[in-house]
Design a protein around this motif. Sequence first.
Motif, short mmCIF file in Angstrom:
data_model
loop_
_atom_site.label_atom_id
_atom_site.label_comp_id
_atom_site.label_asym_id
_atom_site.label_seq_id
_atom_site.Cartn_x
_atom_site.Cartn_y
_atom_site.Cartn_z
N GLU A 135 -33.45 -19.37 -0.45
CA GLU A 135 -33.19 -18.26 0.47
C GLU A 135 -31.69 -18.05 0.49
N GLU A 136 -31.29 -16.81 0.34
CA GLU A 136 -29.87 -16.52 0.23
C GLU A 136 -29.34 -15.81 1.45
N ASP A 137 -28.10 -16.05 1.69
CA ASP A 137 -27.45 -15.53 2.88
C ASP A 137 -25.98 -15.24 2.54
N PRO A 138 -25.43 -14.06 2.85
CA PRO A 138 -26.15 -12.95 3.48
C PRO A 138 -26.99 -12.17 2.47
N GLN A 139 -27.80 -11.25 2.93
CA GLN A 139 -28.56 -10.40 2.01
C GLN A 139 -27.64 -9.37 1.37
N ALA A 140 -26.62 -8.95 2.12
CA ALA A 140 -25.67 -7.97 1.59
C ALA A 140 -24.28 -8.30 2.09
N LEU A 141 -23.27 -8.03 1.25
CA LEU A 141 -21.88 -8.37 1.55
C LEU A 141 -21.00 -7.27 0.98
N SER A 142 -20.08 -6.76 1.80
CA SER A 142 -19.17 -5.72 1.36
C SER A 142 -17.74 -6.17 1.65
N ILE A 143 -16.89 -6.22 0.63
CA ILE A 143 -15.52 -6.70 0.80
C ILE A 143 -14.56 -5.78 0.04
N THR A 162 -42.04 -29.66 -10.59
CA THR A 162 -42.70 -28.78 -11.56
C THR A 162 -41.83 -28.48 -12.77
N GLY A 163 -40.52 -28.63 -12.65
CA GLY A 163 -39.62 -28.27 -13.74
C GLY A 163 -39.43 -26.78 -13.91
N LYS A 164 -40.07 -25.98 -13.04
CA LYS A 164 -39.94 -24.53 -13.17
C LYS A 164 -38.72 -24.04 -12.40
N LEU A 165 -38.24 -22.88 -12.81
CA LEU A 165 -37.08 -22.26 -12.17
C LEU A 165 -37.58 -21.23 -11.17
N ILE A 166 -37.18 -21.38 -9.92
CA ILE A 166 -37.62 -20.47 -8.86
C ILE A 166 -36.40 -19.76 -8.30
N PHE A 167 -36.50 -18.42 -8.23
CA PHE A 167 -35.37 -17.59 -7.82
C PHE A 167 -35.43 -17.25 -6.33
N GLY A 168 -34.25 -17.13 -5.74
CA GLY A 168 -34.13 -16.61 -4.39
C GLY A 168 -34.15 -15.09 -4.42
N GLN A 169 -34.01 -14.49 -3.25
CA GLN A 169 -34.12 -13.04 -3.13
C GLN A 169 -32.82 -12.32 -3.44
N GLY A 170 -31.73 -13.04 -3.48
CA GLY A 170 -30.48 -12.44 -3.93
C GLY A 170 -29.57 -11.95 -2.82
N THR A 171 -28.29 -11.89 -3.13
CA THR A 171 -27.27 -11.29 -2.27
C THR A 171 -26.66 -10.12 -3.02
N THR A 172 -26.62 -8.97 -2.37
CA THR A 172 -26.01 -7.79 -2.99
C THR A 172 -24.55 -7.72 -2.55
N LEU A 173 -23.65 -7.79 -3.52
CA LEU A 173 -22.21 -7.77 -3.25
C LEU A 173 -21.63 -6.44 -3.67
N GLN A 174 -20.90 -5.82 -2.76
CA GLN A 174 -20.15 -4.61 -3.08
C GLN A 174 -18.67 -4.89 -2.90
N VAL A 175 -17.89 -4.68 -3.94
CA VAL A 175 -16.44 -4.87 -3.88
C VAL A 175 -15.80 -3.50 -3.97
N LYS A 176 -15.13 -3.11 -2.90
CA LYS A 176 -14.53 -1.78 -2.84
C LYS A 176 -13.13 -1.80 -3.42
N PRO A 177 -12.82 -0.83 -4.28
CA PRO A 177 -11.48 -0.82 -4.89
C PRO A 177 -10.41 -0.38 -3.89
#
Lengths: 114, 111
Positions: B5-13, B96-111
């Motif tokens: 589980e990833e935190d935060p779900q979204a990040l803007s910097i 299990t040896g399997k790879l399990i993914f989290g839901q992800g964090t969306t990163l926005q980097v503003k110029p």
Amino acid sequence: NAGVTQTPKFQVLKTGQSMTLQCAQDMNHEYMSWYRQDPGMGLRLIHYSVGAGITDQGEVPNGYNVSRSTTEDFPLRLLSAAPSQTSVYFCASSPRTSGAPEQYFGPGTRLTVT
Amino acid sequence: SQQGEEDPQALSIQEGENATMNCSYKTSINNLQWYRQNSGRGLVHLILIRSNEREKHSGRLRVTLDTSKKSSSLLITASRAADTASYFCATCSSNTGKLIFGQGTTLQVKP
């Protein structure tokens, strides 16, 4: 090397139709996997293979079949498409090492089932 | 079931700032990996940290792993607009040896 290639890039199916998503890799990797990615769900493992002739189910295998006749190819078959299978499908490959090594992903196939 | 589980779900910097993303998981692992996904593209492997490692660096990336807390963090220093993407952690289960993914964090980097 082309890496992992997937065809087609986009596909629209009607409910009940069948089709095969193609995946090929030219890195001589033993391990290959299919994932689906849905909004807010991350990637979920559908099926995977540890070598030619060997396949196993992942987390969400229902409605999908796979086979692995060669090291290079790992096609995913949708037997009777349903709207719930609308998703982006990714194929990945990795070399055979202990644990789960890094995976190399294809560009994905965006599938819509109407 | 999702392992990570990833935190935060979204990040803007702003460009130049550091970005920190966290990943928590539930079961014992062999390794934990971080991937980046640009919009409309496949995932690209960034870094792998084994269960007996505590910290790893790769360029502007720093990953930490705390197996006692079952958590990991990814730090991107001096962020650039090109770092805008979704970032996923993936855990390799010891069972299990399997790879399990989290839901992800969306990163926005503003110029």
